[in-house]
Design an enzyme around this catalytic site. Structure first.
Site, short mmCIF file in Angstrom:
data_model
loop_
_atom_site.label_atom_id
_atom_site.label_comp_id
_atom_site.label_asym_id
_atom_site.label_seq_id
_atom_site.Cartn_x
_atom_site.Cartn_y
_atom_site.Cartn_z
N GLY A 111 -31.10 -25.76 65.55
CA GLY A 111 -30.87 -25.67 66.98
C GLY A 111 -30.92 -27.02 67.67
N ASP A 158 -29.96 -30.03 66.13
CA ASP A 158 -28.71 -30.73 65.74
C ASP A 158 -27.69 -29.67 65.34
OD1 ASP A 158 -26.89 -32.68 65.15
OD2 ASP A 158 -27.78 -33.22 63.23
N LYS A 159 -27.25 -28.90 66.33
CA LYS A 159 -26.39 -27.73 66.05
C LYS A 159 -25.08 -28.13 65.38
CE LYS A 159 -27.91 -24.64 69.82
NZ LYS A 159 -28.11 -23.29 69.29
N SER A 213 -27.46 -23.59 64.30
CA SER A 213 -26.55 -22.68 63.62
C SER A 213 -25.09 -23.03 63.95
CB SER A 213 -26.79 -21.24 64.07
OG SER A 213 -28.09 -20.81 63.72
N ASN A 256 -34.96 -20.25 75.69
CA ASN A 256 -33.54 -20.61 75.64
C ASN A 256 -32.68 -19.38 75.38
OD1 ASN A 256 -31.73 -20.80 73.00
ND2 ASN A 256 -33.88 -20.97 72.36
N PHE A 316 -25.64 -19.57 70.59
CA PHE A 316 -24.79 -20.20 69.56
C PHE A 316 -23.62 -20.97 70.16
CE2 PHE A 316 -25.85 -16.94 65.93
CZ PHE A 316 -27.08 -17.55 65.76
N SER A 357 -31.46 -13.79 63.26
CA SER A 357 -32.62 -13.50 64.11
C SER A 357 -32.59 -14.14 65.49
CB SER A 357 -33.89 -13.92 63.38
OG SER A 357 -33.76 -15.23 62.87
N SER A 358 -31.48 -14.80 65.87
CA SER A 358 -31.43 -15.33 67.23
C SER A 358 -31.33 -14.17 68.21
CB SER A 358 -30.23 -16.26 67.41
OG SER A 358 -30.45 -17.44 66.72
N ASN A 409 -30.06 -14.19 71.11
CA ASN A 409 -29.06 -14.44 72.15
C ASN A 409 -27.64 -14.08 71.77
OD1 ASN A 409 -31.13 -15.54 73.85
ND2 ASN A 409 -31.10 -17.33 72.52
N THR A 410 -27.46 -13.48 70.59
CA THR A 410 -26.14 -12.97 70.20
C THR A 410 -26.29 -11.46 70.07
OG1 THR A 410 -25.48 -15.01 69.09
CG2 THR A 410 -24.41 -12.99 68.35
N LYS A 441 -33.39 -16.22 57.75
CA LYS A 441 -34.32 -16.54 58.84
C LYS A 441 -34.55 -15.30 59.68
CE LYS A 441 -35.10 -19.87 62.56
NZ LYS A 441 -34.69 -21.15 63.13
N ASN A 453 -37.85 -17.21 63.88
CA ASN A 453 -37.05 -17.64 65.03
C ASN A 453 -37.90 -17.49 66.32
OD1 ASN A 453 -34.68 -18.25 66.62
ND2 ASN A 453 -33.50 -17.55 64.83
N GLY A 507 -42.36 -22.48 70.89
CA GLY A 507 -43.47 -23.38 71.20
C GLY A 507 -44.81 -22.69 71.05
N TYR A 523 -39.55 -27.41 66.35
CA TYR A 523 -38.50 -27.83 67.28
C TYR A 523 -39.13 -28.19 68.64
CZ TYR A 523 -34.17 -27.53 70.09
OH TYR A 523 -33.12 -27.79 70.94
N THR A 524 -39.79 -27.20 69.28
CA THR A 524 -40.19 -27.36 70.68
C THR A 524 -41.15 -28.54 70.89
OG1 THR A 524 -39.82 -25.02 71.02
CG2 THR A 524 -41.20 -26.14 72.65
C1 LIG Z 1 -33.22 -24.71 72.46
C2 LIG Z 1 -33.36 -24.01 71.12
C3 LIG Z 1 -32.22 -23.72 70.38
C4 LIG Z 1 -32.34 -23.07 69.14
N1 LIG Z 1 -31.21 -22.81 68.41
C5 LIG Z 1 -31.33 -22.25 67.18
C6 LIG Z 1 -30.20 -22.02 66.35
O1 LIG Z 1 -29.06 -22.36 66.69
N2 LIG Z 1 -30.39 -21.43 65.14
C7 LIG Z 1 -31.63 -21.05 64.69
O2 LIG Z 1 -31.74 -20.54 63.56
N3 LIG Z 1 -32.72 -21.27 65.45
C8 LIG Z 1 -32.61 -21.85 66.66
N4 LIG Z 1 -33.74 -22.08 67.42
C9 LIG Z 1 -35.05 -21.63 66.92
C10 LIG Z 1 -35.83 -22.74 66.22
O3 LIG Z 1 -35.15 -23.17 65.07
C11 LIG Z 1 -37.24 -22.26 65.82
O4 LIG Z 1 -37.11 -21.19 64.91
C12 LIG Z 1 -38.06 -21.79 67.01
O5 LIG Z 1 -37.83 -22.59 68.14
C13 LIG Z 1 -39.56 -21.79 66.71
O6 LIG Z 1 -40.04 -23.08 66.45
P1 LIG Z 1 -40.80 -23.99 67.56
O7 LIG Z 1 -41.82 -23.12 68.21
O8 LIG Z 1 -41.37 -25.14 66.82
O9 LIG Z 1 -39.74 -24.42 68.53
C14 LIG Z 1 -33.63 -22.72 68.66
C15 LIG Z 1 -34.76 -23.02 69.42
C16 LIG Z 1 -34.65 -23.67 70.63
C17 LIG Z 1 -35.90 -23.98 71.41
#
Ligand SMILES: Cc1cc2nc3c(=O)[nH]c(=O)nc-3n(C[C@H](O)[C@H](O)[C@H](O)COP(=O)(O)O)c2cc1C
Length: 384
Positions: free
Chosen positions: A77, A79-80, A100, A125, A129, A201-202, A204-205, A242, A271, A294, A344-345
């Protein structure tokens, strides 16, 4: 373009990371998505600090048929579109997961679609995708592979780091044809990954997370694994799935049994969550639709990880993700059963200095509890 570079040596590494750390607050003035775009654009230009210290022996992990110099990865997420992964690996992540990536380009949801809940160390967020698609990712990934091939093998060089390729599906692909999008992912860009991720597991789709259910999951994974086996570029590449943190016990048991029977190589747990703890609900952005990531995700995602380790008898590689912001957090995931972790966060909030700090703290946790290495601590919470 040349990045800011200091001299060689440990002091120089510290100074360089501190300089980039000091720049991170400037991004706070921007909205979450613009700040992210600026960071990725800068990294894509080659800006960003460079790790010089070799990772300590204790951090090395053998997993997924490869060697990770440390177990701290950047989650999908960030470096999409595979624009900045080389600079991100230079920051000192043991591995970086691009994506993704969806087969066709698609814009994602309307803006605004990312919200910081700074006081909670959290983000909501609903990007949905946004992706430049396989073709564009393929061009960038191929460029890197050719450059690596031209350099040849230098046995004395630091490991280049491990690259994951995370696959998504287009919004308009019907649920019943979802497997086709992941198969295309394996065929089009799978060959560039040291591992491949099937992201189902996102939140948002629409309908995506239904693919985690027994009805879809084994058929979907069988098709993806078949495509992996048939394609010479991916025949040896591990495939991970995932999953979401919002699963009932019965749903998690189903996933464990399918993953075992289909011989999936690993599971990323987890996720973002659709749950909203009370403290989050009270925040101005707390009721925005989307996935919460986070700090509030640390405890629930670690519980799912712990349960899945138990259900799979420690036989499947687990990647712990969700809420990691310190070495102690990474260590808790490893003890719960993770061979590797991702975040990530916290990286979005704190920037590059977080990575050497987490690695140092993780080494301290291992030493404190008498573990020689990360490898020895994996699943320790289950051994009493
Ligand atoms: C802004 C944002 C965009 C994300 N986009 C994706 C994505 O495209 N594909 C995916 O598998 N996870 C995506 N994630 C989920 C992260 O990879 C991760 O599973 C999730 O944020 C939990 O980790 P964290 O609490 O350290 O952020 C995204 C998360 C954030 C915050």
């Amino acid at each position: 373009m040349a990045a800011v570079r200091f001299a060689d040596g440990d002091w120089a590494e510290d100074a360089e990371f501190a300089a980039y750390g000091a720049a991170t607050p400037a991004l706070r003035a921007l909205d979450a998505e613009t700040a992210h775009d600026v960071a990725v654009a800068a990294l894509a230009l080659g800006l960003g600090p460079r790790r010089r210290r070799r990772d300590g022996e204790a951090l090395r992990v053998e997993a997924l048929g490869t060697t990770f110099s440390n177990p701290i990865g950047l989650a999908a997420g960030f470096d999409k579109d595979a624009r900045a992964f080389e600079a991100l690996l230079r920051v000192g992540f043991g591995f970086v997961e691009i994506g993704s990536v969806t087969p066709k380009p698609q814009p994602g949801n309307p803006k605004p679609r990312a919200f910081r809940l700074r006081e909670h160390g959290a983000v909501i967020n609903r990007y949905g995708f946004n992706s430049q698609g396989h073709e564009s990712a393929r061009t960038r990934l191929a460029r890197r592979r050719d450059a690596v091939a031209a350099e040849g093998d230098d046995a004395t060089a630091e490991p280049r780091g491990v690259l994951g390729v995370n696959l998504g599906k287009n919004k308009l692909t019907p649920e019943d044809n979802a497997a086709d999008d992941y198969v295309l992912g394996v065929e089009n860009i799978g060959e560039f990954g040291d591992y491949i991720v099937v992201n189902i597991s996102s939140p948002n789709t629409p309908g995506l997370r239904n693919l985690q259910g027994r009805k879809h999951l084994s058929g979907l994974l069988r098709k993806v694994l078949d495509a992996r086996d048939k394609n010479p570029g991916t025949a040896k590449t591990p495939v991970l799935v995932k999953i979401a943190p919002d699963l009932t016990d019965a749903a998690l048991r189903d996933i464990a049994s399918v993953v075992k029977s289909e011989k999936v190589d690993g599971v990323i747990v987890s996720n973002t969550t659709i749950a909203r703890p009370d403290a989050i609900k009270a925040h101005a952005h707390g009721d925005e639709a989307g996935g919460l990531s986070g700090k509030p995700l640390m405890e629930p995602s670690t519980k799912v990880l712990h349960d899945l380790y138990k259900l799979t008898g420690g036989k499947i590689t687990l990647v712990g993700c969700g809420g990691i912001a310190s070495g102690e957090d990474a260590y808790a995931k490893i003890r719960a059963g993770a061979s590797l972790v991702q975040l990530y966060t916290a990286f979005a909030f704190e920037g590059p200095p977080l990575i050497p700090r987490i690695k140092r703290e993780l080494e301290e946790c291992l030493a404190r509890d008498g573990f020689k290495s990360v490898q020895d601590a994996i699943g320790a919470a289950h051994r009493k």
